[in-house]
Design a protein around this motif. Structure first.
Motif, mmCIF file in Angstrom:
data_model
loop_
_atom_site.group_PDB
_atom_site.id
_atom_site.type_symbol
_atom_site.label_atom_id
_atom_site.label_comp_id
_atom_site.label_asym_id
_atom_site.label_seq_id
_atom_site.Cartn_x
_atom_site.Cartn_y
_atom_site.Cartn_z
ATOM 1 N N PHE A 1 14.722 10.580 29.530
ATOM 2 C CA PHE A 1 14.083 11.513 28.613
ATOM 3 C C PHE A 1 15.167 12.375 27.957
ATOM 4 N N ASN B 1 16.026 15.001 24.444
ATOM 5 C CA ASN B 1 15.632 15.682 23.195
ATOM 6 C C ASN B 1 14.165 15.501 22.845
ATOM 7 N N GLY B 2 13.298 15.625 23.839
ATOM 8 C CA GLY B 2 11.870 15.536 23.556
ATOM 9 C C GLY B 2 11.329 14.133 23.400
ATOM 10 N N ARG B 3 12.172 13.119 23.586
ATOM 11 C CA ARG B 3 11.685 11.737 23.481
ATOM 12 C C ARG B 3 11.687 11.099 24.861
ATOM 13 N N PRO B 4 10.645 10.303 25.177
ATOM 14 C CA PRO B 4 10.564 9.695 26.508
ATOM 15 C C PRO B 4 11.523 8.524 26.656
ATOM 16 N N HIS C 1 9.730 2.388 28.478
ATOM 17 C CA HIS C 1 8.894 1.943 29.591
ATOM 18 C C HIS C 1 8.807 0.418 29.661
ATOM 19 N N VAL D 1 8.618 5.968 20.597
ATOM 20 C CA VAL D 1 9.906 6.418 20.046
ATOM 21 C C VAL D 1 10.963 6.591 21.146
ATOM 22 N N PHE E 1 1.837 10.625 31.553
ATOM 23 C CA PHE E 1 3.239 10.992 31.626
ATOM 24 C C PHE E 1 3.715 11.475 30.268
ATOM 25 N N LEU E 2 3.368 10.730 29.230
ATOM 26 C CA LEU E 2 3.778 11.108 27.888
ATOM 27 C C LEU E 2 3.133 12.414 27.464
ATOM 28 N N LEU F 1 4.994 15.699 27.739
ATOM 29 C CA LEU F 1 6.210 15.921 26.983
ATOM 30 C C LEU F 1 5.888 16.368 25.578
ATOM 31 N N SER F 2 6.762 17.184 25.024
ATOM 32 C CA SER F 2 6.613 17.449 23.588
ATOM 33 C C SER F 2 7.420 16.392 22.873
ATOM 34 N N VAL F 3 6.794 15.696 22.009
ATOM 35 C CA VAL F 3 7.485 14.619 21.315
ATOM 36 C C VAL F 3 7.530 14.936 19.830
ATOM 37 N N THR F 4 8.493 14.375 19.179
ATOM 38 C CA THR F 4 8.695 14.663 17.759
ATOM 39 C C THR F 4 7.608 14.020 16.919
ATOM 40 N N MET G 1 3.125 13.432 17.493
ATOM 41 C CA MET G 1 2.337 12.286 17.974
ATOM 42 C C MET G 1 1.308 12.749 18.992
ATOM 43 N N PRO H 1 3.551 -1.149 30.693
ATOM 44 C CA PRO H 1 4.598 -0.140 30.870
ATOM 45 C C PRO H 1 4.993 0.008 32.339
ATOM 46 N N GLN H 2 6.276 0.313 32.553
ATOM 47 C CA GLN H 2 6.755 0.583 33.904
ATOM 48 C C GLN H 2 7.812 1.684 33.831
ATOM 49 N N ALA H 3 7.848 2.517 34.861
ATOM 50 C CA ALA H 3 8.763 3.669 34.833
ATOM 51 C C ALA H 3 10.211 3.219 34.964
#
Lengths: 522, 222
Positions: free
Chosen positions: A178, A180-183, A186, A198, B36-37, B40-43, B46, B203-205
């Motif tokens: 993770f 800068n805010g992007r995951p 997966h 993204v 999980f997503l 998070l704060s995402v750009t 989304m 998806p997988q971690a």
């Protein structure tokens, strides 16, 4: 929308996105014109489609009713980075000065040392994963941890090692942590169908939209197809003419500087379409160099089944497609051709088994043979550099136009004897590595394929044999720059996108410095 | 053959258990990934909810029924041919996977990539040839033969197609028939999910590296 900007960038892909966002963050007033629409990454792609969901078993890229990628002129904001595989490699000094080293092709007018800080800047900005391998010919970057090698990669690593060849972790513009805010990725295997989280870099979500939100200096006008650059009496671009993709309505804007980042063929095409009395052969083409020296990557593909994996059970192992890479090894070895090749491998996802057609037989034993081979399928693709020659060039089709009424570009490439020697050696090595790894090979049709369009507006110090200078400024047009793959004077065997981005960052820096100094007369 | 997800736990070694647990533990189902997503704060603004909703509307609306281009007799013969290429075993065969319907729909569209041939002509000729060959060898139509006779007639044709000896029209037909049967079967739900046991698109971690992938175990160990 205004009429006048400090910089206009044409094209919102890897190069355009990098140039425009960096300029905006440096305080420069930028307009981006992109031929295609804005695309909502997380909802507009068929990222997780499976073939049986579609009667013809072909998964459309876009969801029903969503625009995007309907022509090379109008991919969308993000361009091909929305669908790319994200392999991100630095070129080495050997790549920048190949002609000096081997008396073949043409040198870049810059060195690795000129590019290194921009590679670092871009890598830190977008996030790269990889292993620091300490290889002179494949410089290390700023890396997040690499993705682990797959079973098939490790089998090939052992086979290649027995031949004295090194197989390494791939380097990709895809996050493994993770950042800068992007995951993090997966590992769903859908990179090239649009990464909807993204984790994989695309220029829209990672560079352009944040700069648009945060700087107040970046305007993005999508659905704007640029069809001509008009020029004034001082050989400067006076107007960028475009029409709206949806309404057809025409408009023009002015920039003190204009940066073309349309992608290789489209940048050549735009110059050739922009004819005037000062430039009867096309803008910047009094030298007759535009379109010449087209040097795409040339590929061979070898497929087979790794015997060690035949009959084993299937896992969730698509990952982010390829996890490994075989860097060039021939450049240091005795051979009868200049330059070299590298090998990409294991980039397949598992939802199509086209290779099943080639398994022999029919009936229950055939079905069993396919089942056993499913987890064992493996492929390698050799990517080689070709050298410029007079029969490899891009021009405009004199007859064919696209759906917008604009002339199509035609790109043709032709291998010389020297290129054929390199291609055959590359194929021979691909087969050898697979066989040494215990592969049951499938038949290949022994035909070279092209990928990664490069060249056509090459960089050089000499205005008679090149189109742009060491800062990517068009020799003949003082306020026009080009930052996509068309400017490469040599192709290397390495995937080119990271180098395009570093080049764009360097040009943006150069222009921003010029504006700061209050220069920018040119 | 048991599916990898069920096992004779008592028969597997401790090492296999550990390996399987590591693989299972590394998997995230889609709901877990989206949760999980969501943290998070995402750009780009989304929304996670968007992902869920769009997964459900992923497939195209059902198309109108494809036009029929084969007669009933031709369709019956085609069906049998596809089933001989990919028969029912412990998983469904070509007929249950609706491969004949897929092939007929493709013939109707007559796509460019089966190039050089009008598929309608190739299939009309090919199916007719099959019955003619059957009559010549066995004095009966193909569908009247027993399975062993049907294989005896087809196997040399298949071998020639596999070897790339594509000069005869009958071999060209066999090559195209096998290609389309294979394409249609292995892209069907039955073919991809049941027969090949496709595990991806999930998806997988973490990506399970070689040491923990189930590849090293033969299927019966799971």
């Amino acid at each position: 929308m205004k009429r006048d900007y400090e910089v206009i960038v044409i094209g919102a892909g890897a190069s355009g996105g990098t140039a425009a966002s960096h300029l905006a963050r440096a305080g420069v007033d930028v307009l981006v014109l992109e031929g295609g629409p804005r695309i909502q990454t997380q909802t507009d792609f068929n990222t997780h489609g499976l073939p049986f969901e579609y009667p013809r078993r072909v998964i459309p890229i876009m969801r029903p009713g969503k625009p995007g990628f309907d022509s090379p002129r109008s991919c969308g904001v993000g361009g091909k980075t929305l669908l790319w595989n994200a392999v991100a490699l630095r070129y080495s000094q050997r790549d920048f000065k190949g002609a000096t080293r081997e008396d073949a092709g043409m040198d870049w007018p810059i060195d690795y040392a000129d590019m290194a800080p921009y590679y670092s800047k871009v890598e830190r900005e977008v996030g790269l994963c990889g292993q620091r391998d300490g290889l002179e010919d494949l410089p290390d970057g700023e890396f997040l941890p690499p993705a682990p090698l797959k079973c098939s990669d490790e089998i090939l690593q052992r086979g290649a090692a027995r031949l004295g060849i090194k197989l390494i972790h791939v380097r990709k513009a895809t996050l493994t942590r993770f950042t800068n805010g992007r995951p993090a990725c997966h590992y769903c295997g859908n990179c090239m169908a649009g990464c909807d989280i993204v984790a994989k870099y695309n220029s829209a979500d990672v560079q352009l939209y944040p700069a648009e939100r945060e700087t107040g200096k970046l305007e993005i006008r999508e659905n704007s197809i640029v069809y001509e650059l008009a020029v004034d009496n001082e050989s400067r671009v006076s107007e960028v003419k475009f029409f709206d993709r949806e309404s057809g309505e025409r408009a023009a804007v002015r920039g003190r500087k204009v940066i073309m980042a349309c992608s290789c063929e489209q940048s050549v095409g735009l110059l050739l379409m922009s004819k005037s009395s000062r430039f009867p052969n096309g803008l910047g083409n009094n030298s007759q160099q535009v379109g010449k020296h087209f040097i795409p990557h040339v590929v061979c593909q070898i497929e087979g089944f790794l015997k060690e994996l035949i009959g084993k059970s299937t896992g969730n192992d698509e990952g982010f497609l390829d996890h490994a890479y075989i860097p060039s090894f021939m450049h240091d070895r005795q051979r009868d051709y200049p330059r070299s090749f590298g090998i990409q491998l294991g980039y397949h996802n598992r939802r199509r088994a086209m290779w099943a057609r080639q398994v022999r037989g029919m009936g229950a034993s055939f079905k069993q043979a396919v089942r056993e081979r499913y987890p064992a399928f493996m492929e390698v693709a050799g990517y080689m550099e070709m050298l410029p020659n007079s029969e490899s060039f891009i021009d405009l089709d004199p007859v064919e136009t696209d759906q917008y009424g604009l002339p199509r570009t035609r790109a043709r490439w032709h291998l010389t004897d020297s290129d054929w020697k390199r291609w055959r050696d590359m194929r021979r090595w691909c087969i050898k590595i697979m066989e040494e790894s215990g592969a049951e090979l499938l038949r290949d049709d022994e035909k070279p394929l092209g990928n990664h369009a490069l060249g056509g507006c090459r960089m050089g110090a000499n205005a008679r044999t090149s189109v742009v200078d060491a800062h990517c400024r068009v020799h003949e047009v003082l306020n026009l720059y080009i930052v996509d793959g068309s400017v490469f004077p040599s192709a290397s065997e390495k995937n080119p996108t990271l180098t395009m981005m570093a080049l764009a960052a360097r040009v943006a820096d150069h222009i921003a410095q010029e504006f700061k100094r209050g220069g920018a007369q040119s | 053959m048991s599916s990898p997800k069920t096992s004779n736990m008592s028969k597997s070694s401790g090492l296999a258990d550990t390996r399987r647990e590591a693989v299972e533990g590394a998997k995230l189902n889609r709901r877990q990934t989206l949760q999980f997503l969501g943290c998070l704060s995402v750009t780009g603004g989304m929304s996670v909810a968007g992902c869920e909703a769009n997964r459900q509307s992923n497939a195209e609306p059902s198309p109108p029924a494809a036009p029929r281009v084969l007669s009933e007799a031709e369709f019956a013969l085609l069906s049998r041919l596809t089933e001989l290429i990919i028969p029912k075993t412990d998983t469904a065969g070509a007929i249950e996977a609706k491969v004949p319907e897929y092939i007929e729909a493709e013939i109707a569209v007559n796509p460019q990539y089966y190039v050089g041939d009008d598929l309608r002509v190739l299939f009309a000729d090919g199916l007719r040839w099959i019955d003619a060959a059957s009559q010549a060898k066995f004095k009966r139509d193909f569908l009247q033969l027993n399975e062993s006779e049907q294989y005896r007639l087809l196997e040399p044709l298949c071998a020639a197609a596999d070897a790339g000896e594509l000069r005869g029209r009958s071999v060209q037909f066999m090559r195209t028939l096998k290609n389309m049967t294979v394409d249609g079967y292995y892209t069907s739900q039955v073919g991809l999910m049941d027969e090949l046991r496709y595990q991806g698109n999930t998806p997988q971690a973490e990506f399970a590296n070689c040491a923990v992938q189930p590849h090293h175990a033969k299927p019966s160990e799971f």
